[in-house]
Structures are given as structure tokens and as C-alpha cells.
Write an enzyme that holds these catalytic residues in place. Structure first.
Site, PDB file in Angstrom:
ATOM      1  N   ASP A  59       3.735  -3.834  50.056  1.00 21.68           N
ATOM      2  CA  ASP A  59       4.351  -4.045  48.751  1.00 21.68           C
ATOM      3  C   ASP A  59       4.869  -5.471  48.783  1.00 21.68           C
ATOM      4  OD1 ASP A  59       5.919  -4.228  46.496  1.00 21.68           O
ATOM      5  OD2 ASP A  59       7.016  -2.363  46.835  1.00 21.68           O
ATOM      6  N   SER A 141      -4.317 -17.819  35.909  1.00 24.12           N
ATOM      7  CA  SER A 141      -5.058 -17.386  34.738  1.00 24.12           C
ATOM      8  C   SER A 141      -5.033 -18.474  33.677  1.00 24.12           C
ATOM      9  CB  SER A 141      -4.435 -16.113  34.160  1.00 24.12           C
ATOM     10  OG  SER A 141      -4.941 -15.814  32.879  1.00 24.12           O
ATOM     11  N   TYR A 154       5.003 -11.692  31.545  1.00 25.45           N
ATOM     12  CA  TYR A 154       3.808 -11.610  32.383  1.00 25.45           C
ATOM     13  C   TYR A 154       3.316 -13.020  32.719  1.00 25.45           C
ATOM     14  CZ  TYR A 154      -1.028 -10.308  33.628  1.00 25.45           C
ATOM     15  OH  TYR A 154      -2.228 -10.138  34.254  1.00 25.45           O
TER      16      TYR A 154
END
Length: 288
Positions: A59, A141, A154
Site C-alpha cells: 500500500d 497524464s 485527482y
């Protein structure tokens, strides 16, 4: 030097992480695949030997998990050639729609998780690898270049000015003698689990409920699979080839919409500088 490379991949359960893991194994590379649910890769662990595939529960919000995974990689494979820093969670919602607690949780995984992996990668490349060196591929991105409605936290946490700015600074800090190459990968809309609805959508603030508003349109876009025209299985082939280059850029665009966004932003910045250039006149100590 052997042509077989050892890759360390975060977020290997789905999307780019899963596709990259599968591609690398097929072409004979070794993979340390990290993810929160190792059983997600049970089909791969049943097919590939442990001498080629090491699956570790991680994690990225837990620093101890990351440290332990790198230590296990050293124990099993002795080195890491490429770190594919890809893990993250997806959340959709207007800036006013997400409460601070949820937003902080997104940042802890998407930004701080990427930071934790980046720091450990640099240490490993410098202090463990013999000879020193390695490649750190940061998955960003198009949304790291330009903002978009309903994607504020985000974008800000993962595909972000935060991660992109930190990566640019990191590159300036590295000693060239360490032979560490760092690149921000800039994908566009690829058809992954996100495009199929595997994301968390915060309840919409009523002020933005008008379907004509940009954020409502963005929510609709994210539910439209056909708008995500990128093929992940083709993209990871290109990324693996890119990882072999000696002279690498800080940003690597891998979608036509990203190329368009890059050019549009460069043009906008240039035009803004030209338009307001005179406003900077007379602001300096050496001017009367």
C-alpha cells in the site's frame, strides 16, 4: 551487461500497471509487481516462475510497505533497473464536491505515495545497484499539463503540478554520476478500468447540477468508454522501448490528445508572456 531488466511496478493490479507487468514477462524481463491485493495476479504467479516474477503486497500510503518491497527486490533479484511509479486512486468531483478528508486521502496515495516510491528508487539506484543507475518512470497524464472540470483533486494529487513540479526539481538535484534518468510519462484517455467506471465519484454539489456545465459534461465523458481511444497494450510496448533510450526527455507524451495539449499550452504561455511583458518593466533594483 544482460539484456534482461528488472522492473519494479506499483499499482500492478490493473490498467497500465497490469499491462506493463504482462508485457515485460512475455518478453523475458523480471518483474517486482506490487499491489494491495496480490491475489489479483494469481494467474500470472501460476504461470511464471518465482525467479522471474516477484509479487509483493504494498500500500503506497504505507512507507514501511515500500521500504520492505525494495528490500525484497534486492534480496531476490539483486538490482532494479526500472521503477514504474504508477499506483494511484481515481476520484471524480468538483472542488466544492469533495470534502477535505477525502481530498487528503487522495493526496496521501496519489502524491505522497509517488513521493515515497521516488525517494526509495533514487536511493536504491545510487546505493544498491552495481553499477549505479536506473530509470524512474513517473506515470502522470494529460491532466498533469492542463486542468479539467470534476478532476481537481485527482489532477492536483497524482496527474499533477505537484508530482510534475516535484519531479522536475528532483531531476535538477541528481548527481549525473549516479546515472539516474527520470521521465514523466504523459498518457491521454486510454481504455482502462477507469474508463469502464472503476473510479469513485463524489456526490455532486447541487450548484453544479446543470447538465450543461463543464463538470457535468466531464462526469458524462468519464462514463463513455468509446471516448477513451488509447490501447494500453500498445502503449506499454512503446514505453518499454522508450525505457531503453540513453537520452531521455523530462516529459514523454503518448497520446495524440496529449500532444495537442502540450502545443496549446506552449502557445498560451508564449502569448501570455508577450501580452504582459511590458508589465515587468521598472521592477528591478538596477533600474531607475
Amino acid at each position: 551487461m544482460s539484456s534482461v531488466k528488472v522492473w519494479f511496478i506499483t499499482g500492478a493490479s490493473s490498467g497500465f500497471g497490469r499491462a506493463m507487468t504482462e508485457h515485460l514477462l512475455k518478453i523475458g524481463n523480471k518483474v517486482v509487481a506490487t499491489l494491495r491485493k496480490p491475489e489479483s495476479l494469481s494467474d500470472l504467479t501460476a504461470y511464471y516462475p518465482h525467479t522471474q516474477l516477484l509479487v509483493v503486497k504494498v500500500d503506497v500510503a504505507n512507507e514501511a510497505d515500500i521500504t520492505a518491497a525494495f528490500a525484497k527486490a534486492e534480496e531476490v533479484f539483486g538490482r532494479i533497473d526500472v521503477v514504474f511509479n504508477n499506483a494511484g486512486v481515481s476520484v471524480v468531483g468538483e472542488v466544492e464536491s469533495l470534502d477535505e478528508g477525502d481530498a487528503r486521502g487522495v493526496f496521501d496515495v496519489n502524491f505522497w505515495g509517488a513521493v515515497r516510491v521516488s525517494k526509495e528508487a533514487v536511493r536504491f539506484f545510487r546505493e544498491v545497484n552495481k553499477p549505479v543507475g536506473g530509470r524512474l518512470l513517473q506515470v502522470s497524464s494529460r491532466l498533469g499539463l492542463v486542468g479539467a472540470p470534476a478532476c481537481g483533486f485527482y489532477c492536483a494529487s497524482w496527474l499533477s503540478p505537484a508530482l510534475e513540479g516535484l519531479t522536475e526539481c528532483l531531476v535538477t538535484e541528481l548527481d549525473p554520476a549516479w546515472n539516474i534518468k527520470v521521465t514523466l510519462l504523459e498518457p491521454g484517455p486510454y481504455r482502462t478500468e477507469i474508463s469502464q467506471g472503476n473510479f469513485r465519484a463524489a456526490p455532486q454539489h447541487p450548484a453544479y447540477a446543470d447538465p450543461a456545465l463543464p463538470s457535468s459534461q466531464a462526469r458524462k465523458f468519464l462514463g463513455s468508454t468509446e471516448r477513451f481511444d488509447g490501447d494500453v497494450t500498445k502503449a506499454v510496448v512503446v514505453i518499454e522501448k522508450f525505457s531503453q533510450l540513453e537520452d531521455v526527455p523530462i516529459r514523454f507524451p503518448i497520446h495524440r490528445r496529449v500532444l495537442m495539449a502540450m502545443r496549446d499550452k506552449a502557445k498560451s504561455l508564449s502569448e501570455g508572456a508577450d501580452k504582459y511583458e511590458r508589465w515587468t518593466d521598472g521592477l528591478y533594483h538596477d533600474e531607475s
